[in-house]
Design an enzyme around this catalytic site. Structure first.
Site, mmCIF file in Angstrom:
data_model
loop_
_atom_site.group_PDB
_atom_site.id
_atom_site.type_symbol
_atom_site.label_atom_id
_atom_site.label_comp_id
_atom_site.label_asym_id
_atom_site.label_seq_id
_atom_site.Cartn_x
_atom_site.Cartn_y
_atom_site.Cartn_z
ATOM 1 C CD GLU A 1 24.991 22.625 -10.309
ATOM 2 O OE1 GLU A 1 24.049 23.133 -10.941
ATOM 3 O OE2 GLU A 1 25.187 21.400 -10.283
ATOM 4 C CB SER B 1 17.929 20.345 -11.490
ATOM 5 O OG SER B 1 18.069 21.250 -12.553
ATOM 6 C CB CYS C 1 18.815 31.831 -11.913
ATOM 7 S SG CYS C 1 18.549 30.929 -10.385
ATOM 8 C CB CYS D 1 21.776 30.786 -14.708
ATOM 9 S SG CYS D 1 22.652 29.218 -14.704
ATOM 10 C CD GLU E 1 12.762 30.898 -1.907
ATOM 11 O OE1 GLU E 1 13.409 31.911 -2.177
ATOM 12 O OE2 GLU E 1 11.898 30.419 -2.646
ATOM 13 C CB CYS F 1 23.693 29.737 -6.861
ATOM 14 S SG CYS F 1 24.190 28.686 -8.247
ATOM 15 C CB CYS G 1 13.962 29.336 -8.380
ATOM 16 S SG CYS G 1 13.183 28.454 -9.724
ATOM 17 C CB CYS H 1 11.460 21.880 -4.805
ATOM 18 S SG CYS H 1 12.796 22.810 -5.569
HETATM 19 N N1 SAH Z 1 21.625 24.622 -10.170
HETATM 20 C C1 SAH Z 1 20.661 23.696 -10.688
HETATM 21 C C2 SAH Z 1 19.299 23.878 -10.034
HETATM 22 C C3 SAH Z 1 18.692 25.184 -10.401
HETATM 23 S S1 SAH Z 1 16.963 25.461 -10.249
HETATM 24 C C4 SAH Z 1 20.542 23.851 -12.184
HETATM 25 O O1 SAH Z 1 21.119 24.781 -12.729
HETATM 26 O O2 SAH Z 1 19.917 23.021 -12.825
HETATM 27 C C5 SAH Z 1 16.124 24.370 -11.300
HETATM 28 C C6 SAH Z 1 15.810 24.856 -12.707
HETATM 29 O O3 SAH Z 1 15.117 26.102 -12.739
HETATM 30 C C7 SAH Z 1 17.050 25.018 -13.558
HETATM 31 O O4 SAH Z 1 16.823 24.447 -14.812
HETATM 32 C C8 SAH Z 1 17.165 26.521 -13.649
HETATM 33 O O5 SAH Z 1 17.915 26.910 -14.759
HETATM 34 C C9 SAH Z 1 15.706 26.923 -13.718
HETATM 35 N N2 SAH Z 1 15.427 28.330 -13.400
HETATM 36 C C10 SAH Z 1 16.096 29.165 -12.582
HETATM 37 N N3 SAH Z 1 15.535 30.388 -12.560
HETATM 38 C C11 SAH Z 1 14.489 30.322 -13.384
HETATM 39 C C12 SAH Z 1 13.505 31.284 -13.791
HETATM 40 N N4 SAH Z 1 13.507 32.537 -13.346
HETATM 41 N N5 SAH Z 1 12.560 30.844 -14.661
HETATM 42 C C13 SAH Z 1 12.542 29.580 -15.114
HETATM 43 N N6 SAH Z 1 13.429 28.653 -14.771
HETATM 44 C C14 SAH Z 1 14.404 29.022 -13.918
#
Ligand code: SAH
Length: 350
Positions: free
Chosen positions: A160, A191, A119, A116, A92, A112, A333, A105
């Protein structure tokens, strides 16, 4: 597999053309086709002889990403794209239109493996890393499809980026090369969930990109509950690596904090955040958590989020709440990709 010609830097492409017995200026022509005119086929490269085009086709491939689905927000013009990679994997990307320019973006991996808990991108695990050209092609395809010039890039989609370090760094070099799209490094943000050794490597690259660190918890214990990676790299280590990034590059670090109602948006969380961030010259970005179908996290309402922000602001923290873009389309996301995966898979495998 044929060689991935769009992943070569300008200098590497010169080596390739020399190996084909061509003069150095040919590398310049080909690089321009690939990275300025955004050609997806060798046949478009009309200032190259037919013979050279055939020889290129025999050895190299361009591997463009292909549009599978596009959604356009009626609220703010945000565009969401689902792209198919050469091997069928889906990623995406999002185009957001701001007053200061267009921001894209992109995804850095198909899936991934960081896990987390809030996510959507990590639910099916990691399929594979994206190549440098697959990261670039998302931006190129969006420029072609929308005829909009992209001025900012954030690597905040699925994946990531620092778990795909070499390809990611190469992508940044290609994206910001003066012979290509020539986007300023200061307009690029990466990020990361906090892979300490790679943050330290990135600091040594002496690039001017902005580092955004996914913090999400204000103590080691709280962060660990949301982000399994915190078991490997403890909060103090991560913060210290970010300090090093700031010292080496002079670029102020952004901390991202997804607000989850009743989990990390209480008074004590705000107080702990202040104690972490106050001594640092940094920016805090609050993201009210996007509800993900497979997860049961609740976002705080607007008033709670504002209260949380005000508490931090009063204590001198430089803080913003991320503006929600495209909330009428599959906003969160990884959700467009998930929805596609569900269509493709029998229900009991999801
Ligand atoms: N792997 C990277 C990029 C991830 S996406 C990272 O961990 O930073 C970018 C941001 O969106 C990250 O801060 C991630 O933790 C956050 N994110 C992911 N899913 C989310 C959600 N459902 N709601 C809010 N933020 C989210």
């Amino acid at each position: 597999m044929k060689k991935d010609i769009r992943s070569y830097t300008y200098d590497e492409l010169k080596t390739q053309t020399a190996h084909l017995g061509e003069k150095p200026f040919r590398a310049g022509q080909i690089y321009k086709w690939l990275h300025v005119k955004l050609a997806d086929t060798f046949d478009e490269m009309t200032n190259l002889s037919l013979d050279l085009r055939e020889r290129l086709k025999a050895e190299y491939e361009i591997y463009p990403v292909e549009l599978a689905e596009r959604q356009i927000s009626k609220l703010d013009g945000t565009n969401k794209f689902l792209f198919r990679l050469g091997d069928g994997n889906m990623v995406e990307s999002v185009l957001m239109k701001y007053r200061h320019g267009n921001s894209v973006c992109i995804s850095s991996q198909a899936g991934c493996r960081m896990g987390c808990v809030f996510c959507a991108s990590t639910i099916g695990g990691l399929n594979r890393n994206l190549t440098a050209s697959e990261m670039l092609s998302q931006i190129y395809q969006i420029q072609k499809l929308t005829e909009e010039r992209v001025s900012n890039v954030v690597v905040m989609g699925t994946g990531e980026p620092l778990d795909n370090y070499d390809n990611f760094v190469k992508f940044i070099h290609l994206l910001t090369d003066e012979h290509g799209l020539n986007i300023s490094q200061r307009n690029v943000t990466v990020s990361t969930c906090g892979i300490v050794p790679r943050i330290l490597d990135l600091a040594e690259e002496k690039m001017q990109i902005t580092l955004a660190l996914s913090l999400h918890g204000s103590t080691q214990e709280k962060r660990r509950r949301l982000m399994p990676v915190a078991d490997r790299y403890r909060l103090e280590e991560v913060l210290s690596a970010c300090d090093t990034y700031f010292e080496k590059t002079g670029r102020r670090v952004t901390y991202e904090y997804s607000l989850v109602h009743g989990v990390n948006d209480r008074d004590e969380d705000a107080r702990e955040l202040v104690s972490i961030l106050k001594p640092r010259n940094c920016h805090l970005n609050l993201i009210p958590v996007n509800p993900v179908k497979e997860r049961h996290f609740v976002r705080p309402d607007r008033e709670n989020a504002l209260n949380f922000k005000n508490k931090l602001e009063k204590s001198g923290i430089n803080v913003t709440i991320r503006r929600e873009m495209g909330s009428d389309i599959d906003g969160a996301c990884g959700q467009l990709r998930r929805r596609y995966a569900e269509k493709e898979m029998p229900a009991d495998e999801i």
